[in-house]
Design a protein around this motif. Structure first.
Motif, PDB file in Angstrom:
ATOM      1  N   ALA A  73      19.275  -3.229  86.598  1.00  0.00           N
ATOM      2  CA  ALA A  73      20.075  -4.576  86.458  1.00  0.00           C
ATOM      3  C   ALA A  73      19.507  -5.300  85.082  1.00  0.00           C
ATOM      4  O   ALA A  73      20.615  -5.673  84.364  1.00  0.00           O
ATOM      5  CB  ALA A  73      19.994  -5.544  87.660  1.00  0.00           C
ATOM      6  N   VAL A  74      18.282  -5.305  84.806  1.00  0.00           N
ATOM      7  CA  VAL A  74      17.981  -5.908  83.853  1.00  0.00           C
ATOM      8  C   VAL A  74      18.519  -5.386  82.235  1.00  0.00           C
ATOM      9  O   VAL A  74      18.941  -5.961  81.549  1.00  0.00           O
ATOM     10  CB  VAL A  74      16.257  -5.902  83.576  1.00  0.00           C
ATOM     11  CG1 VAL A  74      15.849  -6.221  82.271  1.00  0.00           C
ATOM     12  CG2 VAL A  74      15.472  -6.591  84.418  1.00  0.00           C
ATOM     13  N   LYS A  75      18.423  -3.773  82.345  1.00  0.00           N
ATOM     14  CA  LYS A  75      18.976  -3.112  81.298  1.00  0.00           C
ATOM     15  C   LYS A  75      20.641  -3.543  81.143  1.00  0.00           C
ATOM     16  O   LYS A  75      21.131  -3.472  80.063  1.00  0.00           O
ATOM     17  CB  LYS A  75      18.876  -1.729  81.541  1.00  0.00           C
ATOM     18  CG  LYS A  75      19.120  -0.832  80.153  1.00  0.00           C
ATOM     19  CD  LYS A  75      18.883   0.813  80.692  1.00  0.00           C
ATOM     20  CE  LYS A  75      17.482   1.057  81.264  1.00  0.00           C
ATOM     21  NZ  LYS A  75      17.115   2.493  81.159  1.00  0.00           N
ATOM     22  N   THR A  76      21.247  -3.712  82.321  1.00  0.00           N
ATOM     23  CA  THR A  76      22.629  -3.900  82.188  1.00  0.00           C
ATOM     24  C   THR A  76      22.933  -5.292  81.793  1.00  0.00           C
ATOM     25  O   THR A  76      23.689  -5.501  80.927  1.00  0.00           O
ATOM     26  CB  THR A  76      23.172  -3.743  83.782  1.00  0.00           C
ATOM     27  OG1 THR A  76      22.928  -2.495  84.031  1.00  0.00           O
ATOM     28  CG2 THR A  76      24.626  -3.939  83.743  1.00  0.00           C
ATOM     29  N   MET A  77      22.154  -6.118  82.069  1.00  0.00           N
ATOM     30  CA  MET A  77      22.328  -7.817  81.588  1.00  0.00           C
ATOM     31  C   MET A  77      22.073  -7.886  80.094  1.00  0.00           C
ATOM     32  O   MET A  77      22.659  -8.366  79.344  1.00  0.00           O
ATOM     33  CB  MET A  77      21.545  -8.659  82.480  1.00  0.00           C
ATOM     34  CG  MET A  77      22.248  -8.580  83.944  1.00  0.00           C
ATOM     35  SD  MET A  77      23.886  -9.436  83.731  1.00  0.00           S
ATOM     36  CE  MET A  77      24.941  -8.010  84.208  1.00  0.00           C
ATOM     37  N   ALA A  78      20.879  -7.104  79.751  1.00  0.00           N
ATOM     38  CA  ALA A  78      20.461  -6.981  78.539  1.00  0.00           C
ATOM     39  C   ALA A  78      21.666  -6.687  77.331  1.00  0.00           C
ATOM     40  O   ALA A  78      21.599  -7.036  76.340  1.00  0.00           O
ATOM     41  CB  ALA A  78      19.141  -6.476  78.049  1.00  0.00           C
ATOM     42  N   ALA A  79      22.365  -5.703  77.741  1.00  0.00           N
ATOM     43  CA  ALA A  79      23.616  -5.189  76.952  1.00  0.00           C
ATOM     44  C   ALA A  79      24.624  -6.169  77.117  1.00  0.00           C
ATOM     45  O   ALA A  79      25.532  -6.044  75.985  1.00  0.00           O
ATOM     46  CB  ALA A  79      23.953  -3.964  77.468  1.00  0.00           C
ATOM     47  N   ARG A  80      24.851  -7.205  77.800  1.00  0.00           N
ATOM     48  CA  ARG A  80      26.018  -7.957  78.047  1.00  0.00           C
ATOM     49  C   ARG A  80      25.966  -8.921  76.731  1.00  0.00           C
ATOM     50  O   ARG A  80      25.010  -9.759  76.256  1.00  0.00           O
ATOM     51  CB  ARG A  80      25.818  -8.642  79.204  1.00  0.00           C
ATOM     52  CG  ARG A  80      26.067  -8.006  80.383  1.00  0.00           C
ATOM     53  CD  ARG A  80      27.550  -7.415  80.675  1.00  0.00           C
ATOM     54  NE  ARG A  80      28.431  -8.336  80.759  1.00  0.00           N
ATOM     55  CZ  ARG A  80      29.618  -8.099  81.369  1.00  0.00           C
ATOM     56  NH1 ARG A  80      30.076  -6.679  81.720  1.00  0.00           N
ATOM     57  NH2 ARG A  80      30.618  -9.050  81.312  1.00  0.00           N
ATOM     58  N   PRO A  81      26.988  -9.189  76.052  1.00  0.00           N
ATOM     59  CA  PRO A  81      27.327 -10.196  74.813  1.00  0.00           C
ATOM     60  C   PRO A  81      26.846 -11.577  75.279  1.00  0.00           C
ATOM     61  O   PRO A  81      26.285 -12.359  74.702  1.00  0.00           O
ATOM     62  CB  PRO A  81      28.387 -10.019  74.307  1.00  0.00           C
ATOM     63  CG  PRO A  81      29.155  -9.217  75.351  1.00  0.00           C
ATOM     64  CD  PRO A  81      28.347  -8.691  76.228  1.00  0.00           C
ATOM     65  N   GLU A  82      27.033 -11.993  76.685  1.00  0.00           N
ATOM     66  CA  GLU A  82      27.069 -13.244  77.014  1.00  0.00           C
ATOM     67  C   GLU A  82      25.637 -13.577  77.454  1.00  0.00           C
ATOM     68  O   GLU A  82      25.415 -14.750  77.837  1.00  0.00           O
ATOM     69  CB  GLU A  82      27.836 -13.374  78.455  1.00  0.00           C
ATOM     70  CG  GLU A  82      29.408 -13.113  78.389  1.00  0.00           C
ATOM     71  CD  GLU A  82      29.591 -11.488  78.913  1.00  0.00           C
ATOM     72  OE1 GLU A  82      28.719 -10.855  78.739  1.00  0.00           O
ATOM     73  OE2 GLU A  82      30.619 -11.177  79.318  1.00  0.00           O
ATOM     74  N   VAL A  83      24.660 -12.686  77.495  1.00  0.00           N
ATOM     75  CA  VAL A  83      23.142 -12.781  77.918  1.00  0.00           C
ATOM     76  C   VAL A  83      22.222 -12.555  76.874  1.00  0.00           C
ATOM     77  O   VAL A  83      22.507 -11.788  75.903  1.00  0.00           O
ATOM     78  CB  VAL A  83      22.942 -11.796  78.872  1.00  0.00           C
ATOM     79  CG1 VAL A  83      21.369 -11.682  79.320  1.00  0.00           C
ATOM     80  CG2 VAL A  83      23.754 -11.967  80.234  1.00  0.00           C
ATOM     81  N   ASP A  84      21.494 -13.829  76.764  1.00  0.00           N
ATOM     82  CA  ASP A  84      20.184 -13.595  75.712  1.00  0.00           C
ATOM     83  C   ASP A  84      19.491 -12.710  76.210  1.00  0.00           C
ATOM     84  O   ASP A  84      18.616 -12.972  77.413  1.00  0.00           O
ATOM     85  CB  ASP A  84      19.819 -14.971  75.492  1.00  0.00           C
ATOM     86  CG  ASP A  84      18.656 -15.119  74.412  1.00  0.00           C
ATOM     87  OD1 ASP A  84      17.844 -14.240  74.022  1.00  0.00           O
ATOM     88  OD2 ASP A  84      18.189 -16.276  74.124  1.00  0.00           O
ATOM     89  N   ALA A  85      19.259 -11.486  75.682  1.00  0.00           N
ATOM     90  CA  ALA A  85      18.285 -10.426  76.146  1.00  0.00           C
ATOM     91  C   ALA A  85      16.733 -10.865  76.144  1.00  0.00           C
ATOM     92  O   ALA A  85      16.070 -10.294  77.013  1.00  0.00           O
ATOM     93  CB  ALA A  85      18.652  -9.286  75.550  1.00  0.00           C
ATOM     94  N   SER A  86      16.622 -11.861  75.517  1.00  0.00           N
ATOM     95  CA  SER A  86      15.277 -12.286  75.221  1.00  0.00           C
ATOM     96  C   SER A  86      14.807 -13.336  76.438  1.00  0.00           C
ATOM     97  O   SER A  86      13.477 -13.729  76.457  1.00  0.00           O
ATOM     98  CB  SER A  86      14.870 -12.960  74.028  1.00  0.00           C
ATOM     99  OG  SER A  86      15.418 -14.139  73.751  1.00  0.00           O
ATOM    100  N   ARG A  87      15.835 -13.820  77.201  1.00  0.00           N
ATOM    101  CA  ARG A  87      15.446 -14.867  78.252  1.00  0.00           C
ATOM    102  C   ARG A  87      16.249 -14.370  79.530  1.00  0.00           C
ATOM    103  O   ARG A  87      17.027 -14.831  79.972  1.00  0.00           O
ATOM    104  CB  ARG A  87      16.235 -15.894  77.806  1.00  0.00           C
ATOM    105  CG  ARG A  87      15.506 -16.686  76.541  1.00  0.00           C
ATOM    106  CD  ARG A  87      15.737 -18.294  76.413  1.00  0.00           C
ATOM    107  NE  ARG A  87      17.098 -18.206  75.904  1.00  0.00           N
ATOM    108  CZ  ARG A  87      17.752 -19.475  75.977  1.00  0.00           C
ATOM    109  NH1 ARG A  87      17.203 -20.714  76.412  1.00  0.00           N
ATOM    110  NH2 ARG A  87      18.888 -19.745  75.656  1.00  0.00           N
ATOM    111  N   ILE A  88      15.639 -13.183  80.041  1.00  0.00           N
ATOM    112  CA  ILE A  88      16.138 -12.708  81.218  1.00  0.00           C
ATOM    113  C   ILE A  88      14.957 -12.967  82.425  1.00  0.00           C
ATOM    114  O   ILE A  88      14.030 -12.590  82.293  1.00  0.00           O
ATOM    115  CB  ILE A  88      16.548 -10.941  81.178  1.00  0.00           C
ATOM    116  CG1 ILE A  88      17.810 -10.947  80.391  1.00  0.00           C
ATOM    117  CG2 ILE A  88      16.762 -10.509  82.681  1.00  0.00           C
ATOM    118  CD1 ILE A  88      18.163  -9.308  80.156  1.00  0.00           C
ATOM    119  N   GLY A  89      15.434 -13.537  83.468  1.00  0.00           N
ATOM    120  CA  GLY A  89      14.463 -13.931  84.669  1.00  0.00           C
ATOM    121  C   GLY A  89      15.038 -13.254  86.046  1.00  0.00           C
ATOM    122  O   GLY A  89      16.118 -12.755  85.930  1.00  0.00           O
TER     123      GLY A  89
END
Length: 325
Positions: free
Chosen positions: A124-140
């Motif tokens: 799920a982290v990998k998937t969210m990190a690839a989304r343009p709406e998500v800041d990949a450096s700030r995933i919790g």
């Protein structure tokens, strides 16, 4: 009649945020040794829903991934996801059960492994990190019960390095009454900021094991001068004290909060608590059978909230994420 999957539900929050169904590839490792040693494990496509604040201007947002426990996606998890979305976060709630045709796991935790749950989180982290709406450096990550165990284990440096590659993608973890019956012997979480919370009256997950794992992680972080861990135990609180519902009894729940901790060595192998021998082929089922034969397994447990506990949780949750992301 087939049960409606979370994937198929249309969910709209009070602020107008609409859940976008997202499918992504995960896997079914038998244990942590499979993950850390690159074993060829069966793949599975699971899913979740992403919620974005309706007024979001398209710039990348910090993202919290919410992972449910043994009852699957419940109203309490949606409530927390809605709270996070309303506070300005991208919020992605994962359904680990639907694609696996699992309804609940509280009566049989061996339907898929705890290692698979942790792998789901990293996928799920990998998937969210690839989304343009998500800041990949700030995933919790925010996990509850079995999901709490999943997010804590996923945060281990060795797990991140193996599944996500070099460079940490997880910034912070909020482990909510996590099951800590399995613990990495050297629990290095790198630069992750982590908080673990649990109720002192929890019948499902051992408060003592949660305390012990928290202290081990804290010491490992201090030695490496990295990461940060805080721990809170709620007086008088039971399992799922964050729900806005009273106490409920689950007569078929199978729990073993007094069973010995099973440690995991640096190669991902379970260490037998009696013999002290590491077994790369060891599985969750092996140790649950042991717990049953040794008399640690009991049937029936209660959960729920009372008084202001749900409000206290909400305040703590928002305070953690404000500081961590």
């Amino acid at each position: 009649m087939a049960m409606e999957r979370f994937l198929e539900r249309e969910i709209v929050f009070a602020n107008g945020a609409i859940g976008e169904a997202i499918e992504f590839e995960s896997a079914g490792p038998a244990n942590f040794h499979d993950i850390l040693n690159g074993a060829d494990v069966p793949k599975i496509t699971i899913d979740g829903k992403l919620f974005l604040p309706p007024d979001h201007d398209g710039s990348p947002l910090p993202c919290v991934i919410v992972v449910p426990g043994s009852v699957g996606v419940a109203e309490s998890h949606l409530m927390h996801t809605e709270t996070l979305c309303a506070a300005g976060y991208a919020a992605f709630i994962v359904d680990p059960f639907g694609a696996r045709s699992v309804a609940v796991t509280y009566d049989d935790q061996t339907q898929f492994s705890f290692a698979a749950s942790a792998y789901d989180v990293l996928a799920a982290v990998k998937t969210m990190a690839a989304r343009p709406e998500v800041d990949a450096s700030r995933i919790g990550l925010q996990g509850h019960s079995r999901g709490g165990a999943a997010v804590v284990q996923a945060a281990m440096k060795a797990m991140q390095r193996t599944v996500l590659g070099e460079g940490e993608a997880i910034k912070a973890v909020y482990g909510v009454y996590p099951w800590a019956g399995q613990q990495f012997l050297n629990p290095d979480i790198g630069n992750v900021t982590m908080r673990i919370v649990i109720g002192e009256q929890d019948e499902w997950c051992s408060p003592q094991q949660a305390q012990g794992y928290s202290q081990a992680i804290r010491l490992a972080s201090a030695l490496g001068r990295r990461g940060d861990l805080t721990f809170k135990m709620y007086e008088g609180a039971h399992h799922s004290y964050d729900r806005r519902q009273g106490m409920e009894n689950f007569p078929t729940a199978t729990v073993a909060p007094r069973a010995p901790t099973v440690y995991i060595d640096d190669a991902g192998a379970f260490i037998d608590p009696i013999t002290g021998t590491a077994n790369p082929a060891g599985t969750d089922r092996d140790f649950m059978v042991y717990a049953a034969k040794a008399g640690f397994m009991v049937t029936g447990a209660q959960l729920g909230s009372s008084g202001t506990l749900a409000d206290q949780f909400r305040e703590d949750m928002l305070g953690f994420w404000e500081g961590a992301l």
